[in-house]
Design a protein around this motif. Structure first.
Motif, PDB file in Angstrom:
ATOM      1  N   LEU A  47       0.569  -1.199   0.186  1.00  0.00           N
ATOM      2  CA  LEU A  47      -0.129   0.045   0.007  1.00  0.00           C
ATOM      3  C   LEU A  47       0.887   1.497   0.266  1.00  0.00           C
ATOM      4  O   LEU A  47       0.527   2.137  -0.535  1.00  0.00           O
ATOM      5  N   GLY A  48       1.988   1.214   0.770  1.00  0.00           N
ATOM      6  CA  GLY A  48       2.802   2.054   0.887  1.00  0.00           C
ATOM      7  C   GLY A  48       3.104   3.126  -0.493  1.00  0.00           C
ATOM      8  O   GLY A  48       3.320   3.675  -0.736  1.00  0.00           O
ATOM      9  N   ALA A  49       3.538   1.751  -0.975  1.00  0.00           N
ATOM     10  CA  ALA A  49       4.351   1.893  -2.958  1.00  0.00           C
ATOM     11  C   ALA A  49       3.587   2.098  -3.758  1.00  0.00           C
ATOM     12  O   ALA A  49       3.556   2.624  -4.581  1.00  0.00           O
ATOM     13  N   THR A  50       1.708   1.877  -3.306  1.00  0.00           N
ATOM     14  CA  THR A  50       1.095   2.009  -4.475  1.00  0.00           C
ATOM     15  C   THR A  50       0.072   2.950  -4.634  1.00  0.00           C
ATOM     16  O   THR A  50       0.000   4.213  -5.247  1.00  0.00           O
ATOM     17  N   ALA A  51       0.120   3.893  -3.078  1.00  0.00           N
ATOM     18  CA  ALA A  51      -0.592   4.747  -2.625  1.00  0.00           C
ATOM     19  C   ALA A  51      -0.491   5.334  -1.565  1.00  0.00           C
ATOM     20  O   ALA A  51      -0.488   6.166  -0.781  1.00  0.00           O
ATOM     21  N   PRO A  52       0.985   6.727  -2.194  1.00  0.00           N
ATOM     22  CA  PRO A  52       2.057   7.269  -1.170  1.00  0.00           C
ATOM     23  C   PRO A  52       0.907   8.872  -1.240  1.00  0.00           C
ATOM     24  O   PRO A  52       1.584   9.411   0.362  1.00  0.00           O
ATOM     25  N   ASP A  53      -0.089   9.100  -1.793  1.00  0.00           N
ATOM     26  CA  ASP A  53      -0.811  10.164  -1.352  1.00  0.00           C
ATOM     27  C   ASP A  53      -1.921   9.717  -0.247  1.00  0.00           C
ATOM     28  O   ASP A  53      -1.618  10.729   0.914  1.00  0.00           O
ATOM     29  N   LEU A  54      -1.850   8.615   0.303  1.00  0.00           N
ATOM     30  CA  LEU A  54      -2.698   8.305   1.431  1.00  0.00           C
ATOM     31  C   LEU A  54      -1.347   7.880   2.943  1.00  0.00           C
ATOM     32  O   LEU A  54      -1.788   8.279   4.350  1.00  0.00           O
ATOM     33  N   VAL A  55      -0.924   7.400   2.191  1.00  0.00           N
ATOM     34  CA  VAL A  55       0.341   6.769   3.978  1.00  0.00           C
ATOM     35  C   VAL A  55       1.240   7.533   4.119  1.00  0.00           C
ATOM     36  O   VAL A  55       2.294   8.326   3.158  1.00  0.00           O
ATOM     37  N   ARG A  56       1.355   8.386   5.491  1.00  0.00           N
ATOM     38  CA  ARG A  56       2.205   9.434   6.265  1.00  0.00           C
ATOM     39  C   ARG A  56       3.793   8.909   5.560  1.00  0.00           C
ATOM     40  O   ARG A  56       4.771   9.105   5.529  1.00  0.00           O
ATOM     41  N   SER A  57       3.764   7.286   6.709  1.00  0.00           N
ATOM     42  CA  SER A  57       4.751   6.368   7.270  1.00  0.00           C
ATOM     43  C   SER A  57       4.481   5.711   7.405  1.00  0.00           C
ATOM     44  O   SER A  57       3.399   4.569   7.460  1.00  0.00           O
ATOM     45  N   LEU A  58       5.444   4.064   7.367  1.00  0.00           N
ATOM     46  CA  LEU A  58       5.514   2.566   7.689  1.00  0.00           C
ATOM     47  C   LEU A  58       6.000   2.550   8.923  1.00  0.00           C
ATOM     48  O   LEU A  58       7.025   3.088   9.347  1.00  0.00           O
ATOM     49  N   ILE A  59       5.761   1.707   9.540  1.00  0.00           N
ATOM     50  CA  ILE A  59       6.793   1.175  11.052  1.00  0.00           C
ATOM     51  C   ILE A  59       5.888  -0.809  10.423  1.00  0.00           C
ATOM     52  O   ILE A  59       5.226  -0.893  10.620  1.00  0.00           O
ATOM     53  N   LEU A  60       7.074  -1.404   9.702  1.00  0.00           N
ATOM     54  CA  LEU A  60       7.461  -2.705   9.272  1.00  0.00           C
ATOM     55  C   LEU A  60       7.876  -3.524  10.727  1.00  0.00           C
ATOM     56  O   LEU A  60       9.149  -2.722  11.069  1.00  0.00           O
ATOM     57  N   VAL A  61       7.460  -4.324  11.224  1.00  0.00           N
ATOM     58  CA  VAL A  61       7.619  -5.034  12.246  1.00  0.00           C
ATOM     59  C   VAL A  61       7.729  -6.733  11.722  1.00  0.00           C
ATOM     60  O   VAL A  61       6.876  -7.484  11.430  1.00  0.00           O
ATOM     61  N   ALA A  62       8.600  -7.396  12.127  1.00  0.00           N
ATOM     62  CA  ALA A  62       9.344  -8.497  11.501  1.00  0.00           C
ATOM     63  C   ALA A  62       9.226  -8.991  10.790  1.00  0.00           C
ATOM     64  O   ALA A  62       8.335 -10.437  10.803  1.00  0.00           O
ATOM     65  N   GLY A  63       8.779  -7.706   9.309  1.00  0.00           N
ATOM     66  CA  GLY A  63       8.638  -8.872   8.545  1.00  0.00           C
ATOM     67  C   GLY A  63       9.430  -8.876   7.580  1.00  0.00           C
ATOM     68  O   GLY A  63      10.773  -9.055   7.720  1.00  0.00           O
ATOM     69  N   PHE A  64       9.133  -9.991   5.650  1.00  0.00           N
ATOM     70  CA  PHE A  64      10.535 -10.728   5.500  1.00  0.00           C
ATOM     71  C   PHE A  64      10.154 -10.213   4.333  1.00  0.00           C
ATOM     72  O   PHE A  64       8.854  -9.691   3.716  1.00  0.00           O
ATOM     73  N   PRO A  65      11.241  -9.874   3.303  1.00  0.00           N
ATOM     74  CA  PRO A  65      10.385  -9.456   1.425  1.00  0.00           C
ATOM     75  C   PRO A  65      10.268 -10.098   0.914  1.00  0.00           C
ATOM     76  O   PRO A  65       9.713 -10.312   0.135  1.00  0.00           O
ATOM     77  N   TRP A  66      10.306 -12.182   1.444  1.00  0.00           N
ATOM     78  CA  TRP A  66      10.381 -13.211  -0.296  1.00  0.00           C
ATOM     79  C   TRP A  66      10.205 -14.187   0.886  1.00  0.00           C
ATOM     80  O   TRP A  66      11.127 -14.678   2.090  1.00  0.00           O
ATOM     81  N   GLY A  67       8.914 -14.416   0.911  1.00  0.00           N
ATOM     82  CA  GLY A  67       8.809 -15.520   1.218  1.00  0.00           C
ATOM     83  C   GLY A  67       9.277 -17.294   1.085  1.00  0.00           C
ATOM     84  O   GLY A  67       8.637 -18.098   1.561  1.00  0.00           O
ATOM     85  N   ALA A  68       9.664 -17.425  -0.152  1.00  0.00           N
ATOM     86  CA  ALA A  68      10.622 -18.255  -0.901  1.00  0.00           C
ATOM     87  C   ALA A  68      11.970 -18.430  -0.103  1.00  0.00           C
ATOM     88  O   ALA A  68      12.479 -19.719  -0.361  1.00  0.00           O
ATOM     89  N   GLU A  69      12.305 -17.565   0.453  1.00  0.00           N
ATOM     90  CA  GLU A  69      13.434 -17.619   0.925  1.00  0.00           C
ATOM     91  C   GLU A  69      13.917 -19.219   2.000  1.00  0.00           C
ATOM     92  O   GLU A  69      12.730 -19.438   2.575  1.00  0.00           O
ATOM     93  N   LEU A  70      14.681 -20.046   1.222  1.00  0.00           N
ATOM     94  CA  LEU A  70      14.632 -21.771   1.692  1.00  0.00           C
ATOM     95  C   LEU A  70      14.063 -21.181   3.616  1.00  0.00           C
ATOM     96  O   LEU A  70      12.991 -22.484   3.456  1.00  0.00           O
ATOM     97  N   ARG A  71      14.493 -20.960   3.717  1.00  0.00           N
ATOM     98  CA  ARG A  71      13.816 -21.280   5.141  1.00  0.00           C
ATOM     99  C   ARG A  71      12.607 -20.667   6.355  1.00  0.00           C
ATOM    100  O   ARG A  71      11.847 -21.444   6.597  1.00  0.00           O
TER     101      ARG A  71
END
Length: 287
Positions: free
Chosen positions: A127-151
């Motif tokens: 949402l932050g990447a596609t709606a920058p007019d709506l999202v003032r800031s992001l706080i991302l907790v324990a997120g992951f960039p890629w779910g297919a990472e082996l572990r």
């Protein structure tokens, strides 16, 4: 998006670890075939909270109550969780981001700060990447960039296996890997079993299975590089589920990374530490 209709109802549901029903002032908005439940707390600048896989409001611990002392805090059940009902189709980050946006529109929360945990961090980045007019800031907790990472892939596939064959074992695994050994020992066996029993009463197993299927195909590496709003990435020092959170900070231009002393289920163990970091960031201390 489809036309949306908002309905406010007072509903009853059981919170994990509690025997009786809890009354919640849920509102509903219809979007893209889903009837999405959300709740509004407090007054002031708007913050929207986006849960992780299989999570409910209860999993934010004291965070909702503390933030809502000075802000409007909006929490929601996206498809697969809580009181939300949808058509049972496969989930995508775009679909869940559309639901967050619809809740924001219906609640009048905009522009807003967005806090996402685990899978919710991926939704927040979308949402932050596609709606920058709506999202003032992001706080991302324990997120992951890629779910297919082996572990991670091995973890999510094990979740699916246990969900389909032994749901009690699935929940035990989530607690054992989501909380630190010290915190588990402090809780004791009886409290852990009470948490599992309580959650069994409210779990949407079909929805959780679809959420885990989405975990497996998450890839926000390109989207992360499109984020332009101020971003705080919070990693959990003892996270046994996600070990790649710091990579989000590397991918998001100008982001700040902080570490808190917690496992993946951060708000049970380190709500105060999280709130201190979040409040400092939201007040403009971003160095």
């Amino acid at each position: 998006m489809n036309s949306r209709n908002e309905l406010r109802v007072e509903s009853q549901r059981h919170a994990p670890g509690q025997a009786g029903p809890v009354v919640t002032n849920s509102r509903f908005v219809n979007v893209d075939g889903a009837r999405v439940a959300y709740r509004v707390h407090g007054q002031g600048p708007a913050i929207i909270l986006v849960n992780g896989t299989a999570a409910l409001d209860i999993h934010w611990g004291p965070v909702i109550g503390e933030l809502s002392k000075n802000r409007t805090v909006v929490s929601l059940d996206y498809s697969g969780s809580g009181e939300t009902v949808d058509d049972g189709s496969a989930l995508t980050l775009q679909k869940l981001a559309n639901q967050v946006r619809a809740v924001a529109d219906a609640s009048g929360a905009g522009p807003f700060d967005l806090i996402g945990h685990s899978l919710g961090a991926s939704v927040a980045v979308e949402l932050g990447a596609t709606a920058p007019d709506l999202v003032r800031s992001l706080i991302l907790v324990a997120g992951f960039p890629w779910g297919a990472e082996l572990r991670l892939r091995l973890e999510f596939e094990l979740w699916l296996d246990l969900l389909r064959t032994n749901r009690t074992a699935f929940l035990r695994l989530l607690l054992l890997t989501g909380l630190t050994p010290a915190f588990i020992s402090k809780l004791g066996v009886s409290a852990v079993e009470d948490m599992i029993t309580g959650y069994m009463q409210v779990a949407n197993w079909e929805g959780i299975e679809r959420q885990i299927a989405l975990d497996l195909v998450v890839d926000i590496r390109a989207r992360s590089r499109m984020v332009t709003c101020p971003t705080l990435v919070i990693s959990c020092a003892h996270d046994q589920i996600v070990t790649t959170t710091a990579e989000l900070a590397t991918n998001i231009p100008g982001s700040v990374c902080r570490e808190i002393n917690a496992g993946h289920l951060a708000y049970f163990e380190a709500a105060g530490e999280f709130l201190a970091a979040a409040e400092a960031f939201l007040s403009g201390e971003r160095g």
